[in-house]
Motif scaffolding. Sequence first.
Motif, short mmCIF file in Angstrom:
data_model
loop_
_atom_site.label_atom_id
_atom_site.label_comp_id
_atom_site.label_asym_id
_atom_site.label_seq_id
_atom_site.Cartn_x
_atom_site.Cartn_y
_atom_site.Cartn_z
N THR A 177 -9.05 -2.24 -2.62
CA THR A 177 -10.05 -1.21 -2.39
C THR A 177 -11.39 -1.57 -3.01
O THR A 177 -12.43 -1.15 -2.54
CB THR A 177 -9.59 0.17 -2.91
OG1 THR A 177 -9.41 0.11 -4.32
CG2 THR A 177 -8.30 0.60 -2.25
N ASP A 178 -11.37 -2.37 -4.10
CA ASP A 178 -12.63 -2.74 -4.74
C ASP A 178 -12.76 -4.23 -5.04
O ASP A 178 -13.78 -4.68 -5.56
CB ASP A 178 -12.85 -1.93 -6.02
CG ASP A 178 -11.82 -2.22 -7.11
OD1 ASP A 178 -11.07 -3.20 -7.02
OD2 ASP A 178 -11.77 -1.42 -8.08
N ASP A 229 -6.86 -5.50 -6.42
CA ASP A 229 -7.09 -4.18 -5.85
C ASP A 229 -7.91 -4.38 -4.58
O ASP A 229 -9.08 -4.76 -4.64
CB ASP A 229 -7.82 -3.31 -6.87
CG ASP A 229 -8.05 -1.89 -6.39
OD1 ASP A 229 -8.03 -1.64 -5.17
OD2 ASP A 229 -8.26 -1.02 -7.26
N LYS A 250 1.02 4.49 0.19
CA LYS A 250 0.20 5.64 0.57
C LYS A 250 0.84 6.96 0.17
O LYS A 250 0.14 7.94 -0.03
CB LYS A 250 -0.04 5.65 2.08
CG LYS A 250 -0.80 4.46 2.59
CD LYS A 250 -1.17 4.59 4.05
CE LYS A 250 0.01 4.64 4.96
NZ LYS A 250 -0.37 4.65 6.39
N TRP A 304 0.86 -1.17 0.00
CA TRP A 304 0.00 0.00 0.00
C TRP A 304 0.90 1.23 0.00
O TRP A 304 1.35 1.69 1.05
CB TRP A 304 -0.91 0.00 1.22
CG TRP A 304 -1.93 1.10 1.24
CD1 TRP A 304 -2.39 1.84 0.20
CD2 TRP A 304 -2.63 1.58 2.39
NE1 TRP A 304 -3.33 2.74 0.60
CE2 TRP A 304 -3.49 2.60 1.96
CE3 TRP A 304 -2.61 1.23 3.73
CZ2 TRP A 304 -4.32 3.28 2.83
CZ3 TRP A 304 -3.44 1.91 4.60
CH2 TRP A 304 -4.29 2.92 4.15
N LEU A 335 -0.45 2.46 -10.05
CA LEU A 335 -1.19 2.71 -8.81
C LEU A 335 -1.34 4.22 -8.63
O LEU A 335 -0.76 4.83 -7.74
CB LEU A 335 -0.46 2.07 -7.63
CG LEU A 335 -0.24 0.56 -7.81
CD1 LEU A 335 0.78 0.04 -6.83
CD2 LEU A 335 -1.56 -0.18 -7.68
N GLY A 360 -3.92 5.87 -7.75
CA GLY A 360 -4.79 6.25 -6.63
C GLY A 360 -4.31 5.69 -5.31
O GLY A 360 -5.10 5.58 -4.37
N HIS A 361 -3.04 5.31 -5.24
CA HIS A 361 -2.46 4.76 -4.01
C HIS A 361 -3.21 3.52 -3.53
O HIS A 361 -3.37 3.29 -2.34
CB HIS A 361 -2.41 5.82 -2.90
CG HIS A 361 -1.70 7.07 -3.29
ND1 HIS A 361 -0.33 7.17 -3.28
CD2 HIS A 361 -2.16 8.26 -3.73
CE1 HIS A 361 0.02 8.38 -3.69
NE2 HIS A 361 -1.08 9.06 -3.97
N GLU A 362 -3.66 2.70 -4.46
CA GLU A 362 -4.48 1.54 -4.12
C GLU A 362 -3.70 0.52 -3.30
O GLU A 362 -2.58 0.14 -3.65
CB GLU A 362 -4.99 0.84 -5.40
CG GLU A 362 -5.93 1.68 -6.23
CD GLU A 362 -5.24 2.60 -7.22
OE1 GLU A 362 -5.96 3.26 -7.98
OE2 GLU A 362 -3.99 2.68 -7.23
N LYS A 363 -4.30 0.08 -2.21
CA LYS A 363 -3.75 -1.05 -1.45
C LYS A 363 -4.01 -2.29 -2.30
O LYS A 363 -5.11 -2.46 -2.84
CB LYS A 363 -4.45 -1.17 -0.09
CG LYS A 363 -3.82 -2.19 0.82
CD LYS A 363 -4.45 -2.12 2.22
CE LYS A 363 -3.67 -2.98 3.18
NZ LYS A 363 -4.19 -2.85 4.57
N HIS A 364 -3.00 -3.15 -2.44
CA HIS A 364 -3.14 -4.26 -3.38
C HIS A 364 -2.38 -5.50 -2.90
O HIS A 364 -1.48 -5.41 -2.08
CB HIS A 364 -2.66 -3.84 -4.77
CG HIS A 364 -1.23 -3.41 -4.83
ND1 HIS A 364 -0.81 -2.19 -4.34
CD2 HIS A 364 -0.12 -4.03 -5.30
CE1 HIS A 364 0.49 -2.07 -4.51
NE2 HIS A 364 0.94 -3.18 -5.09
#
Length: 134
Positions: free
Chosen positions: A72-73, A70, A53, A51, A87, A89-93
């Motif tokens: 987040t979704d 992803d 951030k 992640w 990344l 949108g700074h997506e945690k993955h």
Amino acid sequence: MIVKSLDEIKGTVDDVADGHWESRRFILQKDGMGFSLHDTIIHAGTESVFWYKYHQEAVYCIEGEGEIEDLTDGKIYPIKAGTMYALDGHEKHRLRAKTQMRMVCVFNPPCTGQEIHDEEGAYRLPEQEAASQK
């Protein structure tokens, strides 16, 4: 001009590993380019949560096969040689490597070279790292 070979980096302080991956850092913050460039090996059968951030990352897979989830979704994307993901949108993955994967990674802001992933899977910004060492 900066010219480096992978052989020059292997086995040095710019060759960083954690058991799941190995990152060979070609361009770092000290080089003044505004980004960092890494040649990263993701070991087969591993699963890692990241992640970023504080960083944006673009990754181009040049070898191997796996998938990125992803967190987040919940969407899962297949990754193979010739696939790029960013990344933005700074997506945690979660990255899962089915086979050994080789990735070319670009970070903005640039990494210093000695970052380690914190408990959330993030790299701290250089000023945060400096503050934590006081």
